[in-house]
Design a protein around this motif. Structure first.
Motif, mmCIF file in Angstrom:
data_model
loop_
_atom_site.group_PDB
_atom_site.id
_atom_site.type_symbol
_atom_site.label_atom_id
_atom_site.label_comp_id
_atom_site.label_asym_id
_atom_site.label_seq_id
_atom_site.Cartn_x
_atom_site.Cartn_y
_atom_site.Cartn_z
ATOM 1 N N GLY A 1 1.311 15.837 3.303
ATOM 2 C CA GLY A 1 0.333 16.218 4.316
ATOM 3 C C GLY A 1 1.041 16.208 5.654
ATOM 4 O O GLY A 1 2.250 15.989 5.727
ATOM 5 N N ILE A 2 0.306 16.481 6.720
ATOM 6 C CA ILE A 2 0.885 16.280 8.052
ATOM 7 C C ILE A 2 -0.138 15.558 8.913
ATOM 8 O O ILE A 2 -1.351 15.710 8.731
ATOM 9 C CB ILE A 2 1.331 17.589 8.752
ATOM 10 N N GLY A 3 0.377 14.763 9.840
ATOM 11 C CA GLY A 3 -0.512 14.104 10.793
ATOM 12 C C GLY A 3 -0.698 14.969 12.027
ATOM 13 O O GLY A 3 -0.081 16.031 12.174
ATOM 14 N N LYS B 1 -5.830 19.223 12.799
ATOM 15 C CA LYS B 1 -4.422 19.473 12.430
ATOM 16 C C LYS B 1 -3.929 20.831 12.939
ATOM 17 O O LYS B 1 -2.755 21.176 12.767
ATOM 18 C CB LYS B 1 -4.292 19.449 10.898
ATOM 19 N N HIS C 1 3.859 14.512 11.762
ATOM 20 C CA HIS C 1 4.640 13.717 10.789
ATOM 21 C C HIS C 1 4.288 14.158 9.378
ATOM 22 O O HIS C 1 3.218 14.715 9.121
ATOM 23 C CB HIS C 1 4.398 12.217 10.978
ATOM 24 N N THR C 2 5.208 13.878 8.457
ATOM 25 C CA THR C 2 4.929 14.097 7.042
ATOM 26 C C THR C 2 5.540 12.958 6.256
ATOM 27 O O THR C 2 6.528 12.367 6.707
ATOM 28 C CB THR C 2 5.464 15.456 6.550
ATOM 29 N N ALA C 3 4.974 12.636 5.096
ATOM 30 C CA ALA C 3 5.308 11.386 4.413
ATOM 31 C C ALA C 3 5.223 10.290 5.483
ATOM 32 O O ALA C 3 4.243 10.246 6.214
ATOM 33 C CB ALA C 3 6.663 11.473 3.735
ATOM 34 N N GLY D 1 -0.222 10.353 0.577
ATOM 35 C CA GLY D 1 -1.281 9.409 0.904
ATOM 36 C C GLY D 1 -2.223 9.979 1.939
ATOM 37 O O GLY D 1 -2.353 11.194 2.062
ATOM 38 N N GLY D 2 -2.852 9.099 2.681
ATOM 39 C CA GLY D 2 -3.834 9.547 3.653
ATOM 40 C C GLY D 2 -5.142 9.911 2.957
ATOM 41 O O GLY D 2 -5.394 9.512 1.815
ATOM 42 N N SER D 3 -5.951 10.706 3.633
ATOM 43 C CA SER D 3 -7.289 11.018 3.101
ATOM 44 C C SER D 3 -7.378 12.416 2.486
ATOM 45 O O SER D 3 -8.155 12.641 1.560
ATOM 46 C CB SER D 3 -8.331 10.901 4.216
ATOM 47 N N THR D 4 -6.580 13.368 2.981
ATOM 48 C CA THR D 4 -6.731 14.749 2.506
ATOM 49 C C THR D 4 -6.601 14.888 0.992
ATOM 50 O O THR D 4 -7.415 15.571 0.359
ATOM 51 C CB THR D 4 -5.734 15.678 3.222
ATOM 52 N N ARG E 1 2.338 2.498 2.817
ATOM 53 C CA ARG E 1 2.207 1.591 3.959
ATOM 54 C C ARG E 1 2.666 0.216 3.525
ATOM 55 O O ARG E 1 2.640 -0.127 2.352
ATOM 56 C CB ARG E 1 0.747 1.558 4.408
ATOM 57 N N ASP F 1 5.451 8.126 0.068
ATOM 58 C CA ASP F 1 5.548 7.053 1.052
ATOM 59 C C ASP F 1 4.441 6.034 0.798
ATOM 60 O O ASP F 1 3.518 6.266 0.000
ATOM 61 C CB ASP F 1 5.471 7.596 2.487
ATOM 62 N N ARG G 1 6.760 1.526 7.457
ATOM 63 C CA ARG G 1 6.325 2.301 6.305
ATOM 64 C C ARG G 1 7.551 2.440 5.398
ATOM 65 O O ARG G 1 8.700 2.337 5.872
ATOM 66 C CB ARG G 1 5.857 3.711 6.724
ATOM 67 N N ASN H 1 -1.762 3.628 -0.131
ATOM 68 C CA ASN H 1 -1.788 4.957 -0.754
ATOM 69 C C ASN H 1 -1.941 4.837 -2.269
ATOM 70 O O ASN H 1 -2.581 5.677 -2.918
ATOM 71 C CB ASN H 1 -0.520 5.739 -0.411
HETATM 72 C C1 6PG Z 1 0.286 8.635 4.729
HETATM 73 C C2 6PG Z 1 0.724 10.011 4.318
HETATM 74 C C3 6PG Z 1 0.818 10.857 5.559
HETATM 75 C C4 6PG Z 1 -0.370 11.787 5.483
HETATM 76 C C5 6PG Z 1 -0.696 12.331 6.839
HETATM 77 C C6 6PG Z 1 -2.034 13.083 6.804
HETATM 78 O O1 6PG Z 1 0.755 7.647 4.151
HETATM 79 O O2 6PG Z 1 -0.595 8.578 5.605
HETATM 80 O O3 6PG Z 1 1.766 10.057 3.528
HETATM 81 O O4 6PG Z 1 1.996 11.582 5.712
HETATM 82 O O5 6PG Z 1 -0.088 12.856 4.587
HETATM 83 O O6 6PG Z 1 -0.807 11.232 7.733
HETATM 84 O O7 6PG Z 1 -3.031 12.140 6.497
HETATM 85 P P1 6PG Z 1 -4.568 12.596 6.309
HETATM 86 O O8 6PG Z 1 -4.612 13.389 5.062
HETATM 87 O O9 6PG Z 1 -5.317 11.303 6.211
HETATM 88 O O10 6PG Z 1 -4.920 13.402 7.524
#
Ligand code: 6PG
Length: 267
Positions: free
Chosen positions: A163-165, A222, A169-171, A56-59, A89, A87, A199, A99
């Protein structure tokens, strides 16, 4: 990937994860899409199905939009592809933070994938119920053959996107949270104190059972987290993405140049 597109910082030959730096987000998405298509083809050719867990997220949005174009969508057998999530929300599927909603808008609504092949996490339920239900979904998909089963009886995805925050964090495995220490469950609710919310997330055992892990990391914000994860001391509780080390699979990190800024160039 042509050499012009990416610089390989380390390869699988030395047991380190493959790290590939792309010039920008567009090149990152294109490299990820090319690899996605190859893994999908290999999985379907070899096992008759391709089970992938989306991040999820934006990447990943750029990747999903690219996969929805005729150039790439025509190269994926969506009828033998099953989509899952790493994962989610704790929101309904039409919520801006969902997501599922992001992937549905960028990819799913634009391709001809059977509705029964899309297995979203019903995170509108109570977190405990949503996690338990998704475990049942994974078990049913193993029994139906939509997902492979590892020797240890866990779901073995052909590919998990991550991804990673900025906090590494991941997932939804966030620093110092209980899900990081889960060794038996496949899916758990994870309370994130910083976000004051739950989550739903796949657990480390499931992530590390995957045949392929593909991290997509973009943006200068990042760079520090990435350096800590890949070059820092091993402290998965502090840098959760470190916990992802497939026991019988490949991991690749696809980075754009800004995200890789703190990584030294290796010979
Ligand atoms: C989520 C993702 C989370 C995401 C990272 C990076 O639900 O947000 O699973 O692990 O991969 O937060 O998010 P961006 O791509 O938005 O930076």
């Amino acid at each position: 990937m042509t050499e012009a597109e990416g610089i390989v910082l380390s390869g699988t030959k030395d047991r380190k994860p493959e790290i590939v730096v792309l010039p920008d987000r567009a090149a990152l998405a294109r490299e990820a899409a090319s690899r996605f298509v190859v893994i999908a083809h290999q999985a379907i050719t070899g096992h008759g199905r391709f089970a992938v867990a989306l991040s999820g997220g934006s990447t990943p949005r750029d990747l999903y939009q690219l996969l929805a174009t005729i150039e790439f969508s025509s190269r994926v057998d969506w009828h033998h592809t099953h989509l899952f999530w790493g994962d989610e929300r704790s929101v309904p599927p039409d919520h801006p933070d969902s997501n599922f909603r992001m992937a549905n808008e960028a990819l799913i609504s634009r391709i001809g994938i059977p509705a029964g092949n899309v297995h979203r996490i019903r995170a509108e339920l109570e977190p405990v119920d949503a996690a338990r239900e998704y475990e049942q979904t994974l078990l049913s998909c193993i029994q139906s053959g939509a997902i492979a089963e590892s020797d240890a009886g866990l779901p073995r995805f052909a590919l998990i996107l991550l991804g990673i925050g900025e906090d590494a964090h991941t997932a939804s495995l966030f620093p110092h949270t209980t899900a990081l220490r889960e060794t038996a469950r496949w899916v758990v609710p994870n309370y994130i104190e910083n976000l004051k919310t739950y989550r739903i997330t796949l657990t480390p055992p499931v992530l590390n059972t995957s045949a392929n892990i593909m991290f997509l990391v973009a943006g200068a914000d990042k760079a520090s987290a990435l350096y800590s994860v890949l070059r820092g001391e091993r402290r998965p509780d502090k840098y959760p993405a470190q916990i992802v080390q497939p026991t019988n699979g490949n991991a690749v990190w696809l980075l754009d140049k800004p995200a890789s800024a703190k990584l030294e160039t290796e010979s």
